[in-house]
Enzyme design. Structure first.
Site, short mmCIF file in Angstrom:
data_model
loop_
_atom_site.label_atom_id
_atom_site.label_comp_id
_atom_site.label_asym_id
_atom_site.label_seq_id
_atom_site.Cartn_x
_atom_site.Cartn_y
_atom_site.Cartn_z
N ASN A 170 0.83 -1.05 -0.08
CA ASN A 170 0.09 -0.20 0.15
C ASN A 170 0.79 1.26 0.06
OD1 ASN A 170 -2.43 -1.78 0.56
ND2 ASN A 170 -1.25 -1.92 2.52
N HIS B 41 11.06 -5.82 -0.96
CA HIS B 41 10.28 -6.03 -2.09
C HIS B 41 9.18 -5.03 -2.03
CE1 HIS B 41 7.80 -9.12 -4.18
NE2 HIS B 41 7.11 -8.23 -3.90
N GLU B 42 9.03 -4.44 -0.73
CA GLU B 42 7.69 -3.48 -0.75
C GLU B 42 8.11 -2.07 -1.27
OE1 GLU B 42 5.05 -5.14 -0.36
OE2 GLU B 42 6.13 -6.96 0.36
N GLU C 145 5.31 -8.09 -9.65
CA GLU C 145 5.62 -9.00 -8.58
C GLU C 145 7.01 -9.67 -9.01
OE1 GLU C 145 4.68 -8.68 -5.86
OE2 GLU C 145 2.66 -7.86 -6.10
N HIS D 298 8.13 -1.55 -4.85
CA HIS D 298 6.70 -1.53 -5.67
C HIS D 298 6.48 -0.28 -5.37
CE1 HIS D 298 5.29 -5.38 -6.54
NE2 HIS D 298 5.24 -5.91 -5.34
#
Length: 958
Positions: free
Chosen positions: A346, A378-379, A401, A382
């Site tokens: 998010n 990883h987050e 992903e 994004h």
């Protein structure tokens, strides 16, 4: 969704057991424990798919699962009030109202907006109101909820006009349930007081459970959030909040917190949380505000310190890597007691499982620390790739992903440069997904949009192919165009499509621009090369004849008799970047562009050897002529260090998988492990352990178990002694990151195979803890291994002690280790008790149930118990825990890995027949399991005798 769900990522917790008949537990459960930590980075919400029943005859617009292109959202104003105490019916609910401003694109008298499990009838009997500034909006003619396609349908008395802006206002009530999707509740105890967190998980299609919205990734908009919440709690959302205001509603004193408008973004990235958590953070005047939120005690104990220390450097790394500033003012990261995924990206408010964000030195292991670093990386990847620029539709999920999975290793490597994270991606992502992709039931990375329409079809894309294979092929691409060129292509891609949506072709275009500018020579364009890897499933086995230079490729399938029904426009041929090294030589590269070719550079001299796929950068397996295989065995035996460590692991993995596919003899693959009694590096040992696990799964209930155990003992004893000496009789922690992992392998395999003193060592450590529960002096890295071994060697007293420690654990990673270790007992009645506990959310959290079933099923004693239990309680589990195909598929897959008889095959067929009416299309999860069982039956029949003879030759005299 971050963090891969499915395939092993951090293997630090390679655990396990020592007890008669327990070597398969050691090998099998350790793999499963590592898998639990991932995905990758991402466990999936169990969202039920919509009904497939549709009216006969021509379809109406509301019968389609995709929104029509008639309306485009601009801005949402959302106010929600979650109730953190149950109502008179015992339900937790939230109330809310929302206004969406949208533009009419083409004339229509119909508004379709997603809404799922929301009640619009509680407020004066109306569903919605439509208005527009400076004019009279059409009135509502008819409204209803279309449950199968999850729409609020509004028919109007006259059409909306193109180019005009309209506002749709709704009021609604929803349940703040514990299903881990949409706007849901998480529960925990602190100081014996039950506390409730209201939180969200919107990806992929659950924003519609929180408020009416155009719930597709391309339908980006700006969100204005307001949360009304109890005194003593704090509200968080994607943006920085304005000053909270005290209000009174029906005599109750509450807080109203509003937030700055978000950047334009997709609905699945919206997040909001109401809790009484604490946080630690950076100086707000020092640039981007970074805060780590968690339970108050977790923050007080310093469990968020590591995440805070690494978030800033990783953010800086990605700013440099993308050559693009972080687009937001803040980065909140919050650890939730109940969360279906590993983490969720998010924008500005990243949500995590506690195990993926919190780390406690001295209690958490080296693997727990690696997991935190890679998931955060990883987050944060994004924040640009996925959030700033978003895929147009879910069929391109792999790009989001797979990309984040690949670059998470780069970010973690920057944050922890001594860990060799760029190497560990091979073990954590690539070798595991190659087994998945070698099935006739695999699927291409990229699907056509029309093939991914329903929520359950979207959910099925969140698998290891999407995450790990996606990472593997992007790593391969980055290697053959160079990392510098790859990064430059990303920069122009992000620059052109910021705050917009794209398809994979847009990325190929920008990478091609970077390739052209840098003058990188390729045999075809980036798009043409990569289409072979993304638009067809599977990968090739490249066979090299070092006597003639002949090189060929063919589609690699673990079961050579399986039938591939999926057609390929490329006829299962790939453009393969083949790299190799020879004795004492430098790396060479060559493009294999056809089914077969000849390259004289591959021909060996009289005493040379050759290893292809250097550092395993290519997504393919390699087979050689018999002469080169023999030379590799000889070189490994004489001086294994002459071959790079990744390639030592690769040779083992390729050999075992080629043998499983009947391309080479199984005994040849086993001979590739004979050098391990001289090997001390983690990657070759870990690869061998995972591959030998298959042998134990097939034969741990047969007379071959003893000889297999004896062979493992012969090979692992020197490793056990090596680590005993390195750690000064287990009193020190190895300095090297991968040595800490391999120490776990040494102890777990030594204990299970009967190496002298090992079992006494682990049982003694556990007994010391039992005698003084307040002091646990077991090395954090070894806890899973020690716990599992001691519980397997012990009985009720050890199990009950571990259960009490699990119930009282305040650190999620510690609870996770104990939860796993409880499945290691050899007592059937204790395993049956544990299975019963799985149906009580007060004992085992819903997020952990699937894994607990699988842990028990990986135990040879527990497997038949778990299999019978699942079948007996199938309907209850579906109704209480959801029908998400991924978790169901994981359970079925995990409980049937040992299946290798006709009787077991028929059990599977019967079970599939019993449940397929309930599961519908999701019953397809049984097909690859049935295929695997058939392949296991054939493999056992073919290999039992040769394996028995070979083991006898290796262990005679022991």
């Amino acid at each position: 969704m971050a963090g891969g769900f499915y395939i092993s990522k951090t293997v630090a917790a390679v655990c396990l057991v020592g007890a008669a008949g327990a070597l398969a537990v050691i090998i099998g459960l350790s793999v499963l424990y590592a898998q639990e930590k991932s995905k990758n980075v991402e466990l999936l919400p169990t969202t039920a798919g919509p009904s497939t029943t549709t009216p006969s005859g021509p379809k109406e617009p509301w019968d389609y699962y995709r929104l029509p292109k008639t309306l485009s959202p601009v801005r949402y104003n959302i106010t929600l009030r979650p109730r953190l105490t149950p109502n008179t019916d015992g339900l937790y609910v939230f109330t809310g109202h929302s206004q969406v401003l949208f533009r009419c694109v083409t004339e229509t008298d119909l508004i379709l907006i997603h809404a799922n499990k929301l009640d619009f009838t509680k407020f004066d009997g109306f569903l919605a109101k439509l208005s527009m500034d400076g004019d009279t909006a059409p009135t509502l003619k008819k409204t209803w909820l279309e449950a199968p396609t999850q729409y609020l349908v509004i028919q109007l008395n006259k059409p909306l006009q193109p180019g005009k802006f309209y506002k749709l206002y709704t009021e609604f009530v929803g349940e703040l349930s514990d299903d881990l999707g949409g706007f849901y509740r998480s529960e925990y105890f602190e100081d014996n007081v039950k506390k409730i967190v209201a939180t969200t998980q919107m990806q992929p299609t659950d924003a519609r459970k929180a408020f009416p919205c155009f719930d597709e990734p391309a339908m980006k908009a700006v969100f204005h959030m307001t949360l009304i919440h109890p005194q003593g709690t704090v509200a968080l959302s994607n943006s920085i909040n304005y000053d909270p205001v005290n209000i009174t509603v029906n005599g109750e004193s509450l807080i109203e917190t509003s937030f700055e408008p978000t950047e334009i973004m997709s609905t699945y990235l919206l997040a909001f949380v109401v809790c009484d958590f604490a946080y630690i953070g950076t100086n707000p005047d020092a640039g981007v505000l970074i805060r780590i939120w968690a339970r108050r005690k977790a923050i007080e104990e310093g469990q968020g310190n590591y995440a805070l220390a690494k978030t800033g450097p990783i953010l800086a790394f990605f700013e440099n890597y993308y050559n693009s500033s972080y687009p937001l003012k803040k980065s909140d990261q919050i650890a939730l007691p109940d969360f279906s995924a590993g983490a969720m990206e998010n924008w500005g408010l990243i949500t995590y499982r506690e195990t993926a964000l919190l780390y406690n030195p001295g209690v958490s292991s080296n693997g727990d620390k690696e997991w935190v670093a890679t998931v955060i990386s990883h987050e944060l990847a994004h924040m640009w790739f996925g959030n700033l620029v978003t895929m147009r539709w879910w069929n391109d999920l792999w790009l989001n992903e797979g990309f984040a999975t690949y670059v998470s290793y780069l970010g973690a490597d920057y944050a922890e440069p001594d860990w060799n994270m760029k190497d560990l991606i091979v073990l954590n992502e690539i070798v595991g997904v190659m087994r998945v992709d070698a099935s006739a039931y695999s699927h291409p990375l990229s699907s056509k949009e029309e093939e991914v329409l329903k929520p359950d079809q979207i959910n099925q894309l969140f698998d290891s192919i999407t995450y790990s294979k996606g990472a593997a092929v992007l790593r391969m691409l980055s290697d053959f165009i160079t990392e510098t060129v790859f990064s430059k292509g990303l920069h122009t891609y992000l620059e052109e499509f910021a705050y917009n949506t794209t398809s994979y072709k847009d990325l190929w275009k920008h990478l091609q621009m970077a390739v052209d500018k840098a003058g990188v020579a390729l045999p075809h364009s980036v798009e043409v090369i990569m289409n072979r890897w993304t638009l067809q499933m599977g990968f090739p086995v490249v066979t090299i004849n070092t006597q003639t230079g002949k090189i060929t490729q063919e589609h690699f399938l673990l079961d050579p008799d399986s039938v591939v029904d999926t057609p390929s426009q490329f006829n299962y041929e790939w453009f393969v970047p083949v790299t190799w090294i020879k004795t004492g030589g430098s790396e060479q590269q060559y493009w294999l562009l056809n089914k077969e070719d000849t390259n004289t550079d591959l021909v060996l001299g009289a005493s040379d050897w050759l290893v292809a796929n250097v550092n395993m950068t290519g997504f393919y397996r390699v087979n050689y002529d018999e002469t080169n295989w023999e030379r590799l065995i000889a070189r490994l035996t004489l001086n294994h260090q002459e071959i790079p460590v990744i390639n030592r692991a690769q040779i083992i993995d390729d050999a075992f998988n080629l043998a499983k596919a009947n391309i080479i003899e199984t005994t040849l693959a086993l001979r590739m492990t004979t050098f391990l009694n001289k090997e001390v590096e983690y990657m070759p040992w870990e690869t061998a352990r995972r591959n030998l696990n298959y042998f134990f799964l097939m034969f741990d209930r047969s007379e071959l178990y003893g000889p297999m155990q004896a062979y493992i003992k012969k090979q692992v004893t020197p490793l056990f002694h090596y680590f005993r000496d390195l750690t000064e009789n287990w009193t020190k922690i190895p300095e090297k990151h991968t040595d800490q992992y391999n120490q776990i392998n040494a102890i777990s395999l030594a204990c299970s195979s009967g190496v002298e003193s090992c079992r006494e060592l682990t049982s003694g450590w556990f007994k010391e803890w039992m005698n003084n529960p307040a002091v646990n002096s077991i090395d954090a890295n070894l806890k899973s291994t020690v716990y599992c071994n001691a519980i397997a060697a012990g009985g009720k007293a050890q199990w009950d002690f571990a259960w009490e420690m699990y119930k009282n654990a305040t650190i999620a990673s510690e609870a996770e280790k104990l939860m796993y270790a409880l499945s290691c007992t050899q007592e059937p009645w204790l395993l049956n008790r544990y299975l019963q506990y799985c149906l009580d959310p007060e004992k085992i959290r819903k997020q952990d149930v699937s894994y607990t079933f699988i842990y028990i099923g990986r135990n040879p004693v527990g497997q038949p118990l778990a299999w019978d239990f699942i079948r007996a309680n199938w309907l209850y589990i579906l109704n209480e825990y959801g029908r998400g195909t991924i978790s169901i598929g994981s359970i079925i897959n995990g409980l049937t890995e040992r299946f290798s008889t006709e009787y077991e095959y028929k059990q599977l067929e019967l079970f599939k027949k019993e449940v397929e009416a309930i599961l519908g299309s999701a019953a397809g999860i049984f097909d690859p399991v049935l295929e695997r069982t058939k392949a296991n039956m054939k493999w056992v029949a073919l290999n039992k005798k040769p394996l028995s003879d070979w083991l006898s030759s290796q262990t005679s005299g022991m």
